[in-house]
Design a protein around this motif. Structure first.
Motif, mmCIF file in Angstrom:
data_model
loop_
_atom_site.group_PDB
_atom_site.id
_atom_site.type_symbol
_atom_site.label_atom_id
_atom_site.label_comp_id
_atom_site.label_asym_id
_atom_site.label_seq_id
_atom_site.Cartn_x
_atom_site.Cartn_y
_atom_site.Cartn_z
ATOM 1 N N ALA A 180 -2.368 -2.905 -7.104
ATOM 2 C CA ALA A 180 -1.557 -3.925 -6.448
ATOM 3 C C ALA A 180 -2.582 -5.012 -5.741
ATOM 4 O O ALA A 180 -2.378 -6.102 -5.679
ATOM 5 C CB ALA A 180 -0.259 -3.520 -6.227
ATOM 6 N N LEU A 181 -3.041 -4.136 -4.744
ATOM 7 C CA LEU A 181 -4.088 -4.665 -3.849
ATOM 8 C C LEU A 181 -5.029 -5.471 -4.597
ATOM 9 O O LEU A 181 -5.560 -6.694 -4.099
ATOM 10 C CB LEU A 181 -4.760 -3.935 -2.977
ATOM 11 C CG LEU A 181 -5.363 -4.344 -1.816
ATOM 12 C CD1 LEU A 181 -4.447 -5.270 -0.791
ATOM 13 C CD2 LEU A 181 -5.893 -3.050 -1.104
ATOM 14 N N GLY A 182 -5.650 -4.982 -5.583
ATOM 15 C CA GLY A 182 -6.515 -5.653 -6.631
ATOM 16 C C GLY A 182 -6.022 -6.877 -7.028
ATOM 17 O O GLY A 182 -6.743 -8.056 -6.935
ATOM 18 N N ASP A 183 -4.975 -7.107 -7.526
ATOM 19 C CA ASP A 183 -4.066 -8.311 -7.937
ATOM 20 C C ASP A 183 -4.278 -9.215 -6.538
ATOM 21 O O ASP A 183 -4.205 -10.436 -6.908
ATOM 22 C CB ASP A 183 -2.624 -7.952 -8.332
ATOM 23 C CG ASP A 183 -2.708 -7.249 -9.799
ATOM 24 O OD1 ASP A 183 -3.691 -7.435 -10.305
ATOM 25 O OD2 ASP A 183 -1.698 -6.891 -9.999
ATOM 26 N N PHE A 184 -3.898 -8.916 -5.425
ATOM 27 C CA PHE A 184 -3.780 -9.872 -4.351
ATOM 28 C C PHE A 184 -5.329 -10.304 -4.106
ATOM 29 O O PHE A 184 -5.405 -11.539 -3.919
ATOM 30 C CB PHE A 184 -3.249 -8.955 -3.213
ATOM 31 C CG PHE A 184 -3.344 -9.899 -1.883
ATOM 32 C CD1 PHE A 184 -2.882 -11.222 -1.774
ATOM 33 C CD2 PHE A 184 -3.872 -9.422 -0.753
ATOM 34 C CE1 PHE A 184 -2.837 -11.925 -0.671
ATOM 35 C CE2 PHE A 184 -3.971 -9.940 0.352
ATOM 36 C CZ PHE A 184 -3.339 -11.242 0.433
ATOM 37 N N HIS A 185 -6.178 -9.502 -4.322
ATOM 38 C CA HIS A 185 -7.576 -9.978 -4.211
ATOM 39 C C HIS A 185 -7.856 -11.144 -5.214
ATOM 40 O O HIS A 185 -8.593 -12.137 -4.948
ATOM 41 C CB HIS A 185 -8.564 -9.158 -4.197
ATOM 42 C CG HIS A 185 -8.632 -7.726 -3.154
ATOM 43 N ND1 HIS A 185 -9.545 -6.760 -3.067
ATOM 44 C CD2 HIS A 185 -7.874 -7.827 -1.992
ATOM 45 C CE1 HIS A 185 -8.991 -6.126 -2.029
ATOM 46 N NE2 HIS A 185 -8.121 -6.765 -1.092
ATOM 47 N N ALA A 188 3.794 9.712 7.451
ATOM 48 C CA ALA A 188 4.150 11.006 6.816
ATOM 49 C C ALA A 188 5.388 11.473 7.212
ATOM 50 O O ALA A 188 5.987 12.322 6.189
ATOM 51 C CB ALA A 188 3.128 11.883 7.470
ATOM 52 N N GLU A 189 6.157 11.008 8.227
ATOM 53 C CA GLU A 189 7.722 11.442 8.501
ATOM 54 C C GLU A 189 8.729 10.347 8.206
ATOM 55 O O GLU A 189 9.858 10.740 8.286
ATOM 56 C CB GLU A 189 7.413 12.001 10.105
ATOM 57 C CG GLU A 189 6.777 13.065 10.141
ATOM 58 C CD GLU A 189 6.778 13.267 11.797
ATOM 59 O OE1 GLU A 189 7.537 12.992 12.370
ATOM 60 O OE2 GLU A 189 6.063 14.483 12.038
ATOM 61 N N THR A 190 8.266 9.232 7.766
ATOM 62 C CA THR A 190 9.234 8.310 7.781
ATOM 63 C C THR A 190 9.474 7.690 6.369
ATOM 64 O O THR A 190 10.460 7.674 5.797
ATOM 65 C CB THR A 190 8.829 6.972 8.535
ATOM 66 O OG1 THR A 190 7.517 6.578 8.115
ATOM 67 C CG2 THR A 190 8.859 7.078 9.959
ATOM 68 N N VAL A 191 8.047 7.417 5.513
ATOM 69 C CA VAL A 191 8.291 6.772 4.317
ATOM 70 C C VAL A 191 8.117 8.045 3.081
ATOM 71 O O VAL A 191 8.717 8.114 2.269
ATOM 72 C CB VAL A 191 7.444 5.858 3.844
ATOM 73 C CG1 VAL A 191 7.572 5.220 2.517
ATOM 74 C CG2 VAL A 191 7.889 4.554 4.883
ATOM 75 N N PRO A 219 7.329 9.266 -1.905
ATOM 76 C CA PRO A 219 5.973 10.085 -1.918
ATOM 77 C C PRO A 219 4.914 9.236 -2.727
ATOM 78 O O PRO A 219 4.977 8.424 -3.401
ATOM 79 C CB PRO A 219 6.233 11.200 -2.683
ATOM 80 C CG PRO A 219 7.409 10.983 -3.654
ATOM 81 C CD PRO A 219 8.190 10.130 -2.863
ATOM 82 N N THR A 220 3.711 9.319 -1.983
ATOM 83 C CA THR A 220 2.481 8.724 -2.367
ATOM 84 C C THR A 220 2.268 8.841 -3.977
ATOM 85 O O THR A 220 1.861 8.195 -4.661
ATOM 86 C CB THR A 220 1.196 9.207 -1.729
ATOM 87 O OG1 THR A 220 1.531 8.517 -0.126
ATOM 88 C CG2 THR A 220 -0.052 8.630 -2.136
ATOM 89 N N ASP A 239 0.819 -0.929 -0.061
ATOM 90 C CA ASP A 239 0.000 0.144 -0.041
ATOM 91 C C ASP A 239 0.794 1.363 -0.108
ATOM 92 O O ASP A 239 1.376 1.497 1.078
ATOM 93 C CB ASP A 239 -1.017 -0.063 1.138
ATOM 94 C CG ASP A 239 -1.879 1.011 1.228
ATOM 95 O OD1 ASP A 239 -1.978 1.846 0.330
ATOM 96 O OD2 ASP A 239 -2.535 1.380 2.199
ATOM 97 N N SER A 240 1.014 1.834 -1.240
ATOM 98 C CA SER A 240 1.970 3.161 -1.286
ATOM 99 C C SER A 240 0.878 4.391 -0.951
ATOM 100 O O SER A 240 1.275 5.335 -0.796
ATOM 101 C CB SER A 240 2.474 3.392 -2.508
ATOM 102 O OG SER A 240 1.607 3.330 -3.701
#
Length: 407
Positions: A373-378, A252-255, A260-261, A243-244
Motif C-alpha cells: 500500500a505504501l508503494g501505491d502512495f509513492h 506491540a501492546e496497543t494494536v 496482528p502484523t 503501515d501494518s
C-alpha cells in the motif's frame, strides 16, 4: 458513547486542539510563489529538477524529501491546491447553518450546510479586505465579517455592506468564492481545482470493497474528533498510517494484540486509492482505505476510525483523528474493542523520530510485500509531482475474499 480506550473528547472549534502526551532541517532553496491554485504546467521542469527518478514504488522515500522546503512548496501547489482533500464529515455540518472552518493547502475554506441542505465550500475570506470570517465551528444563519461587518448568506452571496453609498458596491460581484465539493460515504472532500477528476473516478477501484459495508448508516462522533500538531512531514505521517508492518514493533501492546502484523493483506489499489485488509481478534476482518493525500480509515462493519493530515510547514503537520459508529438511544456507539488510543502517541513518536533524521545520508531500502500500500502512495506522489501516469488498479482479491497466501 465512544468505547475506545484513551480517546479524549474535544470541544467546539474544528478541529479541536488537544494537548499532546508525547513528545530539520530547512534546506536553503528558492520558494515557490503562487496565488490560489497552481496550474499543472508549473510541475514540468521544476519537479524534474527536484524529484528526478527519486520516488520509486518499490523502495522507501529518500528522507531528505521530508525536509526539503522547495519540494514542500511544490507539493502545496501541485497536490494540495490541485487534488481532492478531505475537509470534514457530513455529520459535522448536519443542519442548515452548521459550519466548519478548514484549510485546504493555504486556502482558508468554510464548509457550510445551506438552507437547501447542500454542503458548500466557500472561501473563508471577506471579499472586502481579506479578513477571515469564521475561526470556529458552529451554527449561524449568515456570516458577518468581524472587521467591517460585510455580511454573507449561507450560499456565499453578499447580503449587506454597512454605510455603502447606493450602487457603490455591486453585491453580485463580491460574494464568496466557492470550490468543488463531493461526498463519499459520509466524508466530505474539497478541491480548489475546477478541472480535477471526479471523486467517483478516484475511488472507483476501492468502492466495490467499501460499499457493501453500508458506511452511510454510521454516525460520526463529532465531539470525539481531535487534532494535534506533529513535528513531522505530512508524507511521513500519511505513509505511517498505511503501515501494518510496524504493528508488532511500534504498537506491540496497543494494536498488535487486536490487529496482528501477520494478519494483514493487500486487496486492491493504485496511485488513486488503496484498500487493504486485516484480521481482527474476536470480530470480522477490517479494511484500511487510503485516499491520498489526506485521508486514511480503518473500517469495521459497525465502526470506523479515520485520520487526516494537513501540512503546516515542511516539518510540521496537523493530524486529525475521528470515529464513527452506530446510533442508539444513548448516542453514537463506536465499538472498537481492544483498541487503545495511545497508539496515536506511538505513531507520533516514531514519525517525529524519523523526521529528526532528514539530514542523514543513507540508501533507501526495499519495501516488503507487507508494504504494498505504501508503494501505491509513492506512485501517487510520482503522478502528482512528476506527471507519471497512474497504472491500472491491481486487484489481489475480489470483495469479500482474501488473497491467496504467497508461496
Amino acid at each position: 458513547m465512544t468505547s475506545i480506550t484513551g480517546l479524549r473528547p474535544g470541544c467546539s472549534p474544528w478541529p479541536t486542539p488537544w494537548a499532546p502526551s508525547s513528545s530539520w532541517r530547512n534546506v536553503s532553496q528558492p520558494k515557490t510563489l503562487f496565488t490560489g491554485t497552481s496550474g499543472r504546467s508549473r510541475a514540468g521542469t521544476r519537479s524534474e529538477k527536484l524529484v528526478p527518478n527519486r520516488i520509486e514504488r518499490a523502495t522507501a522515500l529518500p528522507v531528505d524529501l521530508f525536509g526539503d522546503e522547495a519540494v514542500f512548496e511544490l507539493e502545496i501547489a501541485d497536490i494540495w491546491h490541485q487534488d481532492w482533500v478531505f475537509a470534514c464529515t457530513v455529520d459535522a455540518v448536519a443542519e442548515p447553518g452548521e459550519h466548519v472552518p478548514v484549510m485546504i493547502g493555504r486556502q482558508p475554506v468554510l464548509m457550510v450546510r445551506g438552507d437547501d441542505f447542500q454542503i458548500r465550500a466557500l472561501a473563508n475570506v471577506c471579499s472586502h479586505r481579506g479578513t477571515p470570517l469564521v475561526d470556529c465551528a458552529g451554527r449561524l444563519s449568515r456570516f458577518s465579517c468581524p472587521y467591517h461587518a460585510w455580511t454573507y448568506g449561507l450560499e456565499g452571496d453578499l447580503l449587506s455592506v454597512p454605510y455603502a453609498l447606493p450602487a457603490e458596491v455591486g453585491h453580485a460581484d463580491h460574494g464568496l468564492e466557492s470550490f468543488l465539493v463531493e461526498t463519499w460515504h459520509g466524508l466530505v472532500f474539497v478541491s480548489l481545482n475546477p478541472d480535477v477528476e471526479p471523486l467517483s473516478t478516484r475511488v472507483a477501484a476501492v468502492e466495490p470493497y467499501i460499499k457493501p459495508l453500508g458506511l452511510d448508516r454510521l454516525h460520526h462522533d463529532v465531539a470525539a474528533t481531535m487534532s494535534e500538531q506533529w513535528d513531522a512531514n505530512w508524507k511521513l505521517i500519511f505513509g505511517n498510517a498505511l503501515d501494518s508492518y510496524s504493528h508488532f514493533r511500534v504498537h506491540a501492546e496497543t494494536v498488535e494484540p487486536v490487529s496482528p502484523t501477520d494478519g494483514s493483506y493487500y486487496l486492491a489499489g493504485s496511485a488513486r486509492a488503496t484498500v487493504t485488509g486485516g484480521e481482527s481478534m474476536e470480530r470480522a476482518d477490517h479494511l484500511v482505505v487510503s485516499l491520498p493525500p489526506s485521508f486514511v480509515a480503518v473500517i469495521y462493519p459497525d465502526a470506523l476510525v479515520w485520520q487526516s493530515v494537513r501540512p503546516l510547514t515542511v516539518g510540521r503537520t496537523e493530524v486529525t483523528t475521528g470515529v464513527a459508529g452506530e446510533e442508539s438511544d444513548a448516542g453514537t456507539v463506536v465499538s472498537l474493542p481492544g483498541w487503545d488510543a495511545s497508539f496515536i502517541d506511538e505513531d507520533r513518536a516514531i514519525c517525529e523520530q524519523v523526521q529528526r533524521n532528514v539530514s542523514a545520508r543513507w540508501r533507501p531500502g526495499p519495501l516488503l510485500e507487507l508494504e504494498r500500500a505504501l508503494g501505491d502512495f509513492h506512485a501517487y506522489l510520482a503522478w502528482r509531482l512528476s506527471d507519471v501516469a497512474p497504472e491500472p488498479p491491481v486487484v489481489a482479491a475480489e470483495p469479500g475474499s482474501r488473497p491467496e497466501p504467497p508461496l
